[in-house]
Design a protein around this motif. Sequence first.
Motif, PDB file in Angstrom:
ATOM      1  N   SER B  57       0.808  -1.220   0.000  1.00  0.00           N
ATOM      2  CA  SER B  57       0.000   0.000   0.000  1.00  0.00           C
ATOM      3  C   SER B  57       0.847   1.279   0.000  1.00  0.00           C
ATOM      4  O   SER B  57       0.304   2.366   0.148  1.00  0.00           O
ATOM      5  CB  SER B  57      -1.001  -0.011   1.154  1.00  0.00           C
ATOM      6  N   PHE B  59       3.274   2.483   2.014  1.00  0.00           N
ATOM      7  CA  PHE B  59       3.799   3.136   3.218  1.00  0.00           C
ATOM      8  C   PHE B  59       5.291   2.858   3.394  1.00  0.00           C
ATOM      9  O   PHE B  59       6.036   3.704   3.866  1.00  0.00           O
ATOM     10  CB  PHE B  59       3.029   2.681   4.461  1.00  0.00           C
ATOM     11  N   PRO B  79       1.111   6.198  -0.920  1.00  0.00           N
ATOM     12  CA  PRO B  79      -0.216   5.640  -0.622  1.00  0.00           C
ATOM     13  C   PRO B  79      -1.356   6.235  -1.466  1.00  0.00           C
ATOM     14  O   PRO B  79      -2.187   5.464  -1.964  1.00  0.00           O
ATOM     15  CB  PRO B  79      -0.381   5.936   0.872  1.00  0.00           C
ATOM     16  N   ILE B  87      -6.509   0.024  -4.956  1.00  0.00           N
ATOM     17  CA  ILE B  87      -6.175  -0.825  -3.812  1.00  0.00           C
ATOM     18  C   ILE B  87      -6.677  -0.122  -2.556  1.00  0.00           C
ATOM     19  O   ILE B  87      -6.406   1.052  -2.363  1.00  0.00           O
ATOM     20  CB  ILE B  87      -4.655  -1.055  -3.722  1.00  0.00           C
ATOM     21  N   ARG B  89      -7.423  -0.653   1.868  1.00  0.00           N
ATOM     22  CA  ARG B  89      -6.996  -1.511   2.970  1.00  0.00           C
ATOM     23  C   ARG B  89      -7.640  -1.096   4.277  1.00  0.00           C
ATOM     24  O   ARG B  89      -8.183  -0.002   4.414  1.00  0.00           O
ATOM     25  CB  ARG B  89      -5.474  -1.478   3.130  1.00  0.00           C
ATOM     26  N   PHE B  91      -6.659  -1.369   8.676  1.00  0.00           N
ATOM     27  CA  PHE B  91      -5.467  -1.400   9.522  1.00  0.00           C
ATOM     28  C   PHE B  91      -5.659  -2.347  10.699  1.00  0.00           C
ATOM     29  O   PHE B  91      -6.779  -2.531  11.182  1.00  0.00           O
ATOM     30  CB  PHE B  91      -5.148   0.001  10.033  1.00  0.00           C
ATOM     31  N   ASN B  93      -4.840  -1.889  13.775  1.00  0.00           N
ATOM     32  CA  ASN B  93      -5.357  -1.220  14.970  1.00  0.00           C
ATOM     33  C   ASN B  93      -6.501  -0.264  14.662  1.00  0.00           C
ATOM     34  O   ASN B  93      -6.669   0.719  15.362  1.00  0.00           O
ATOM     35  CB  ASN B  93      -4.264  -0.422  15.657  1.00  0.00           C
ATOM     36  N   VAL B  94      -7.267  -0.495  13.643  1.00  0.00           N
ATOM     37  CA  VAL B  94      -8.401   0.349  13.261  1.00  0.00           C
ATOM     38  C   VAL B  94      -7.978   1.819  13.140  1.00  0.00           C
ATOM     39  O   VAL B  94      -7.593   2.440  14.122  1.00  0.00           O
ATOM     40  CB  VAL B  94      -9.574   0.272  14.264  1.00  0.00           C
ATOM     41  N   ALA B  95      -8.028   2.353  11.966  1.00  0.00           N
ATOM     42  CA  ALA B  95      -7.678   3.756  11.776  1.00  0.00           C
ATOM     43  C   ALA B  95      -8.871   4.504  11.199  1.00  0.00           C
ATOM     44  O   ALA B  95      -8.876   4.925  10.055  1.00  0.00           O
ATOM     45  CB  ALA B  95      -6.459   3.877  10.858  1.00  0.00           C
ATOM     46  N   PHE B  97     -11.646   7.748  11.287  1.00  0.00           N
ATOM     47  CA  PHE B  97     -11.610   9.176  11.588  1.00  0.00           C
ATOM     48  C   PHE B  97     -12.556   9.398  12.756  1.00  0.00           C
ATOM     49  O   PHE B  97     -13.767   9.479  12.593  1.00  0.00           O
ATOM     50  CB  PHE B  97     -12.006   9.980  10.356  1.00  0.00           C
ATOM     51  N   LYS B  98     -11.985   9.494  13.948  1.00  0.00           N
ATOM     52  CA  LYS B  98     -12.795   9.404  15.165  1.00  0.00           C
ATOM     53  C   LYS B  98     -13.752  10.572  15.357  1.00  0.00           C
ATOM     54  O   LYS B  98     -14.779  10.428  15.982  1.00  0.00           O
ATOM     55  CB  LYS B  98     -11.871   9.294  16.383  1.00  0.00           C
ATOM     56  N   ARG B 171     -15.629   1.643   4.754  1.00  0.00           N
ATOM     57  CA  ARG B 171     -14.900   2.746   4.126  1.00  0.00           C
ATOM     58  C   ARG B 171     -14.029   2.235   2.980  1.00  0.00           C
ATOM     59  O   ARG B 171     -13.979   2.839   1.906  1.00  0.00           O
ATOM     60  CB  ARG B 171     -14.019   3.439   5.172  1.00  0.00           C
TER      61      ARG B 171
END
Lengths: 358, 262
Positions: B57, B59, B79, B87, B89, B91, B93-95, B97-98, B171
């Motif tokens: 991806s 990074f 990216p 493509i 993806r 993550f 640890n869950v990324a 947008f809080k 997403r």
Amino acid sequence: MIYREAGQFKTTYAADQAIFPIAQDRVVVALAIAAAFLVPPLAGSEYWLQAVLIPLLIYSLAAIGLNLLTGYAGQLSLGTGGFMAVGAYAAFKITTAFPQVNIIVVFLVSGLFAAGVGLLFGIPSLRIKGFYLAVATLAAQFFLVWLFNKVAWFSNYASSGTITAPPRTVFGVMVTGPEATAPARYVVALTLVVLFALAAKNLVRGRIGRSWMAIRDRDIAAEIIGVRPLRTKLLAFGISSFYCGVAGAELVFLYLGSAETLAFDITISFLILFMVIIGGLGSILGSFLGAAFIVLVPIFLTNAPHALGLSVPVALQKQVELMIFGGLILFFLIVEPHGLARLWQIAKEKLRLWPFPH
Amino acid sequence: MTDGTPAAPLLEVCEISVRFGALMALSRVSLEVQPGEVVAIIGPNGAGKTTLINCISGFYHPFEGRIRFAGRDRTHLSPPDVAELGIARTFQNVALFKGMSVLDNIMTGRLLKMRGSFVLEALYVGPAKRQEMEHRAFVERIIDFLEIQAIRKTSAGRLPYGLQKRVELARALAAEPKLLLLDEPMAGMNVEEKEDMCRFILDVNQEFGTTIALIEHDMGVVMDISDRVAVLDYGIKIADGKPDEVRQNPAVIDAYLGVTHS
Ligand SMILES: Nc1ncnc2c1ncn2[C@@H]1O[C@H](COP(=O)(O)OP(=O)(O)OP(=O)(O)O)[C@@H](O)[C@H]1O
Ligand SMILES: [Mg+2]
């Protein structure tokens, strides 16, 4: 009329995406705007218009600008005063060079100059974040103020380096200069801030706002969905500085009448930042609430002791004011980063459940 | 799922190596993913699975080796470039947008498909408004598909972990990717949530034909949903084949039981 959304079924996505999906909200906002246009110019005293409402509207515009950059795109800036100065000095240069150009057009073009300067100083944001970015924007602040102070060309070689708003009219009504009445200046400031607040709201609820917030909340995740950080941050710097530039021009032309660079020093950068924090990061409404708060608290502190029959020395009063601001900023940063706007929202949610709280 | 007919691979990772200081996170790792396949990447903690996904991806960039996507060399993309290729993806640890609602989070997946000028958008007229509605309609289909209608307007940061993982998948799906990379999509979930997630992954693969590469620790899940399994250990690929074959492979058994490591 009970404040409730029950029965108001949204049948289209357009209705659901509207700025005010609840009908009562739309009515209240429309009434508030109508009242803002009618009541103060007709009924407000010169003091209220000149000392309270006009600066409140101008600061609101600057606060919206900073909120787009800091609250939505997550880029901390202490350069607000510098970008406002660009707008003010650009407006002064343009309107003295081309007196026939409508002053509103002059404000907008000045905003574009500020946007250009903002873009330039936004470039470091690709590499640096948070505290370090704040320091870089602080450098912009000091540099710009120094520049306008140092280069006499910007103030048309006025002996004291002061710029003075010349008389200009809109639709035949004098809106700047010593002859312009407070109601006329107020209406211009109000019109601009209403239109720009609406534009800001439209930006933040769509494609651009989402890419700003994505960068703010999780930059790596933003990149992998295709958000390009530099482009996105620069757009935020540009648009934010545009707002600040227009506000800076208004500050001199509609409020102060004449000003030196001192009017744009670091104090105003902090003041606008406080408005954004107290009002609510990432909220357009909050920008107004924060500006109102910061303008009204000192007035309240001046008058409250009088009303109670106390006499408080001015110096002490200033200190109390600073303590209140400082305390509130700590409170909001720690307890409620979404500021007054969030408290307002909570109140509305309570109202929606009233009179059956559970 | 594929029936085994040979086709040009969608993704070809050829002998890539990544080093962090003295640590070889990946040593000459290769991986091919055929269009329409579900490939699982497994291995003990620290084996280099996430590093592999990070290379694909954009990074991390391997210091040797190549990555090709749809037949073209893509080793050194950023990216956002990788996103433009199709493509997407999630993550480990869950990324999410809080600070944004679930709906807005999923709408960000459509950003690349949106065009426009900020002036039109500030006015919210014409094409700007129309496009917003079109993408909203698409996103609503994904919301229905993943059964998250009830939490549309909830702020993403306030969701329980299992739902956050599901929103993150939504997403990624909103981008209509050709290749979907999932880094431990079921980690930290209870049995029921895992079953739902398995079903969603298979449905995505079958209904949309999306090619999927996923990292997973739960061997039961891996055996159930993947067409092929690649095994990493200490940055080296030690096995690659059908789930049944891999399960019998002595090197894999060793890696998981940790017997023969010197
Ligand atoms: N950015 C980095 N800097 C330094 N070391 C790293 C970095 N990223 C990964 N590593 C190291 O590389 C090795 C492989 O890490 P990686 O995250 O790819 O493992 P993994 O297989 O995904 O493990 P897990 O199952 O725990 O997620 C680990 O030893 C890790 O500590
Ligand atoms: Mg990992």
